[in-house]
Design an enzyme around this catalytic site. Structure first.
Site, PDB file in Angstrom:
ATOM      1  N   ASP A  68       0.850  -1.189   0.000  1.00 21.39           N
ATOM      2  CA  ASP A  68       0.000   0.000   0.000  1.00 21.39           C
ATOM      3  C   ASP A  68       0.886   1.239   0.000  1.00 21.39           C
ATOM      4  O   ASP A  68       1.644   1.473   0.946  1.00 21.39           O
ATOM      5  CB  ASP A  68      -0.882  -0.047   1.253  1.00 21.39           C
ATOM      6  N   ASN A 109      -6.913  12.075 -10.717  1.00 23.57           N
ATOM      7  CA  ASN A 109      -7.699  12.472 -11.875  1.00 23.57           C
ATOM      8  C   ASN A 109      -7.531  13.980 -12.023  1.00 23.57           C
ATOM      9  O   ASN A 109      -7.022  14.646 -11.132  1.00 23.57           O
ATOM     10  CB  ASN A 109      -9.167  12.025 -11.756  1.00 23.57           C
ATOM     11  N   GLY A 130      -9.287   4.119  -6.444  1.00 25.59           N
ATOM     12  CA  GLY A 130      -7.944   3.546  -6.524  1.00 25.59           C
ATOM     13  C   GLY A 130      -6.940   4.259  -5.643  1.00 25.59           C
ATOM     14  O   GLY A 130      -7.225   4.629  -4.497  1.00 25.59           O
ATOM     15  N   VAL A 131      -5.746   4.472  -6.184  1.00 27.81           N
ATOM     16  CA  VAL A 131      -4.657   5.145  -5.463  1.00 27.81           C
ATOM     17  C   VAL A 131      -5.096   6.534  -5.018  1.00 27.81           C
ATOM     18  O   VAL A 131      -4.848   6.949  -3.886  1.00 27.81           O
ATOM     19  CB  VAL A 131      -3.391   5.238  -6.353  1.00 27.81           C
ATOM     20  N   ASP A 132      -5.772   7.257  -5.909  1.00 25.62           N
ATOM     21  CA  ASP A 132      -6.213   8.620  -5.624  1.00 25.62           C
ATOM     22  C   ASP A 132      -7.098   8.653  -4.380  1.00 25.62           C
ATOM     23  O   ASP A 132      -6.871   9.443  -3.454  1.00 25.62           O
ATOM     24  CB  ASP A 132      -6.958   9.169  -6.838  1.00 25.62           C
ATOM     25  N   SER A 141      -1.851   4.746 -14.499  1.00 24.04           N
ATOM     26  CA  SER A 141      -2.737   4.368 -15.617  1.00 24.04           C
ATOM     27  C   SER A 141      -2.970   2.871 -15.762  1.00 24.04           C
ATOM     28  O   SER A 141      -3.699   2.449 -16.656  1.00 24.04           O
ATOM     29  CB  SER A 141      -2.254   4.951 -16.953  1.00 24.04           C
ATOM     30  N   GLY A 163      -4.516   0.836 -13.720  1.00 17.85           N
ATOM     31  CA  GLY A 163      -5.725   0.367 -13.055  1.00 17.85           C
ATOM     32  C   GLY A 163      -6.950   0.675 -13.893  1.00 17.85           C
ATOM     33  O   GLY A 163      -7.089   0.200 -15.016  1.00 17.85           O
ATOM     34  N   TYR A 213      -7.686   3.099 -15.644  1.00 12.83           N
ATOM     35  CA  TYR A 213      -7.434   3.739 -16.939  1.00 12.83           C
ATOM     36  C   TYR A 213      -7.036   2.734 -18.016  1.00 12.83           C
ATOM     37  O   TYR A 213      -6.845   3.102 -19.162  1.00 12.83           O
ATOM     38  CB  TYR A 213      -6.390   4.834 -16.812  1.00 12.83           C
TER      39      TYR A 213
END
Length: 170
Positions: A9, A23, A31-33, A121, A123, A125
């Site tokens: 993580d 984004n 996701g990560v964001d 990108s 995931g 995307y």
């Protein structure tokens, strides 16, 4: 430069800068964001809102990077970068490479010695993993930087395995 791959993580990394696969709104997402915004707390969102109100009224462009505080994360800064959505009939690999180059440029401006990257990108995307890993690793290896500790923190065993294979052939 020390380049390592970690399965785990990214929000738990003790580094100077954590890269957020953001984004363009900079206001959080999945996701990560989403994970970075949740664990980092409201200070990150507050700075992102200020960026939207000033320099990035239309959002952060794809391939660019900008830094904010890391809030409650065990890092000093978050470097937000917007990866491209994969398109089979349009070569957007230059934009993906730019995410890594620009993130390292911002890290250098901050004086960061260590940085943790996700697989930008790869995931939601939809970027094919083999290609995403190749672009990520080759771009980081070829980009001049003062950052000495570069980590790819990969959430799943599959992504980690693809990056390991790619690093072995790079």
């Amino acid at each position: 430069m020390d380049l390592t791959l970690i399965r785990g993580d990214i929000t738990g990394q003790r580094v100077d800068a954590v890269v957020n696969a953001a984004n363009s709104s900079l206001l959080g997402g999945g996701g990560v964001d989403g994970a970075i915004h949740r664990r980092g707390g409201p200070a990150i969102l507050e700075e992102c809102r200020a960026l939207r109100a000033s320099r990035y009224a239309d959002g952060l462009p794809t391939g660019h990077a900008v830094a904010t505080t890391a809030g409650d994360l065990p890092a000093r800064w978050v470097v937000h970068t917007v990866g491209p959505v994969y398109a089979r009939h349009e070569d957007r690999s230059g934009l993906l490479a730019s995410c890594y180059r620009e993130s390292l440029r911002v890290a250098d401006e901050l004086g960061a010695a260590s940085i943790a990257f996700p697989a930008v990108s790869a995931g939601i995307y939809g970027w094919p993993l083999d290609d995403a890993a190749h672009i990520a690793i080759s771009t980081v290896q070829e980009t001049p930087t003062a950052v000495t500790d570069i980590r790819f923190v990969l959430f799943t065993a599959e992504i980690h395995s693809v990056f390991q294979r790619t690093l072995g052939t790079a």
